[in-house]
Design an enzyme around this catalytic site. Structure first.
Site, short mmCIF file in Angstrom:
data_model
loop_
_atom_site.label_atom_id
_atom_site.label_comp_id
_atom_site.label_asym_id
_atom_site.label_seq_id
_atom_site.Cartn_x
_atom_site.Cartn_y
_atom_site.Cartn_z
N ASP A 334 0.86 -1.19 0.00
CA ASP A 334 0.00 0.00 0.00
C ASP A 334 0.89 1.23 0.00
O ASP A 334 1.89 1.27 0.71
CB ASP A 334 -0.85 -0.04 1.28
CG ASP A 334 -2.07 0.85 1.22
OD1 ASP A 334 -1.91 2.02 0.81
OD2 ASP A 334 -3.15 0.41 1.59
N ARG A 336 -0.66 4.42 0.20
CA ARG A 336 -1.52 5.56 0.52
C ARG A 336 -1.02 6.34 1.72
O ARG A 336 -1.25 7.53 1.83
CB ARG A 336 -2.95 5.08 0.79
CG ARG A 336 -3.68 4.73 -0.47
CD ARG A 336 -5.03 4.17 -0.16
NE ARG A 336 -4.93 2.86 0.50
CZ ARG A 336 -5.98 2.18 0.94
NH1 ARG A 336 -7.18 2.69 0.84
NH2 ARG A 336 -5.82 1.00 1.48
#
Ligand SMILES: [Zn+2]
Length: 422
Positions: A334, A336
């Site tokens: 990830d 983000r």
């Protein structure tokens, strides 16, 4: 290429100090006058006090428009009648330089608070715009038809249109603050940003006096259901979702993930949360904060490569291999990094989210870690999870996502299986 009369005859290097007439920036100062305006203009370079320019990733399209001769590079925005429909802030959080490091709290009000500077010739542009709209979604219309939502004629019309105040926010990074959030030195952050963008902004490494960077990335959009000022009142119940962009599901209805059903469920919860009690609502306020972080900020190409890798692996698409396949392609699970996400909540004055419509432990940890209290966590109802998205949901719950039910064990993760490619 068309000849633009103002086209420069030589490349102006930005890597020397200079900038006579560039106003200083004192990040986190109490008033806009003390803080100073953000000047990202490309016209009068001497006035610039930031690295990069306005409009996030769209700054590249602006360059194309200039290159094509469609846009005069000296164009100045006429801001007549563009002022915000609703006043946001100022809130006490705006005076704390550590609460917001990725947006300019005064970004919506520049035409007002820097009126004199603009009149004196500085090209100061809004980085935030606030407007009003009606949102009409099939899922909300269905909620009205099935009686889950009751039109009140004000916040929700009989034909299922919801009234919203919405704001678009461009990224404005205060580099010392961003470095602190990510636990690295400012020097390292600057060098890596420079190197990993292929040397796009030399000032990152040559102009340590410029502490603010307007990065060429997507921003955020917020949708407020109810009175925006209620967001800053902890006594008013706030239903909120922080959502990361997923074009495939949000827009095109792809069933491999839960993004759109969770988003529309959150919108329904926000509408009900903001509606008056006599209409079956909760008498509070609702908020959706939408971040342009496509495919866990890995981008859609990577996302689709991962889908193929998941579907083609030996044994098929199983929940126990969900994160492993992403990591094989992207190098990480990830990108983000929710560290900057709470900034928008502080801009809105939020101190308590009574009902957080999210199961993400990363979002929860970032929000509470930034000093915002979270009450109830609202999961996506099981019946809204598409069959093929069960893989994602089980993998995430096993990895720490909030669930009111049982956390799937290793055996279940092996058994949770998605469709093949054909
Ligand atoms: Zn998705």
């Amino acid at each position: 290429m068309a000849d633009t009369t103002s086209a420069p005859r030589h490349i102006r290097l930005t890597s020397h100090s200079g900038g006579v007439g560039a106003p200083p920036i004192h990040w986190g100062a109490a008033t806009p006058a003390e803080r100073g305006p953000i000047v990202g203009t490309t016209t009068t370079r001497a006035h610039r006090n930031v690295i990069g320019t306005h409009s996030g990733s769209y700054s590249v399209y602006r360059a194309l428009a200039v290159a094509a001769g469609a846009l005069k590079r000296e164009h100045r925005a006429d801001l007549t009648n563009t002022s915000p429909t609703d006043l946001i802030g100022p809130y006490p959080q705006w005076r704390d330089g550590s609460k917001m490091v990725s947006l300019d709290p005064w970004g919506a009000a520049v035409a007002d608070v820097y009126r004199a500077e603009i009149a004196a010739g500085l090209d100061i542009r809004p980085t935030i715009a606030v407007t009003k709209a009606h949102v009409i979604l099939p899922e909300v219309i269905e909620a009205v038809q099935k009686g889950r939502l009751k039109p009140d004629g004000k916040l929700l019309t009989a034909n299922g249109a919801a009234m919203v105040t919405k704001a678009a926010i461009e990224p404005v990074w205060y580099l010392p603050g961003v470095a602190k959030r990510f636990g690295c030195s400012e020097t390292d952050l600057r060098r890596v940003l420079f190197e990993e963008t292929g040397g796009m902004y030399p000032e990152l490494v040559t102009r340590s006096d410029l502490e603010v960077f307007l990065p060429p990335i997507g921003g955020q959009t917020i949708y407020i259901f109810g009175n925006p000022r209620d967001l800053a009142t902890p006594e008013v119940e706030l239903t909120a979702r922080v959502h990361d962009e997923c074009n495939g599901s949000d827009v095109f209805g792809s069933d491999i993930c839960t993004c759109r059903p969770y988003l529309t469920h959150a919108i329904e919860e926000c509408i009900r949360g903001a509606q008056p009690k006599e209409a079956g609502g909760r008498g509070g306020v609702g908020l959706i904060a939408y971040s342009r972080k496509e495919g866990r900020a890995l981008g859609e190409v990577t996302k689709f490569l991962v889908y193929n890798a998941r579907k083609r692996q030996v044994g098929g698409d199983t929940a126990d291999q969900y994160f492993a396949r992403t990591e094989c392609v992207a190098g990480v699970q990830d990108m983000r990094f929710q560290e900057l996400m709470p900034d928008v909540l502080h801009w809105l004055g939020v101190r308590k989210i009574h009902r957080l419509v999210s199961m993400s432990n990363m979002k929860y940890d970032a929000i509470t870690g930034s000093g915002i209290e979270v009450g109830e966590r609202v999961n996506i109802p099981d019946e809204l999870i598409p069959a093929d998205a069960r893989v994602e949901m089980d993998a995430k719950m096993a990895a720490g996502y909030f669930t009111p039910g049982a956390v799937p064990d290793a055996e279940r993760l092996k058994q949770t299986k998605g469709r093949g490619l054909s």
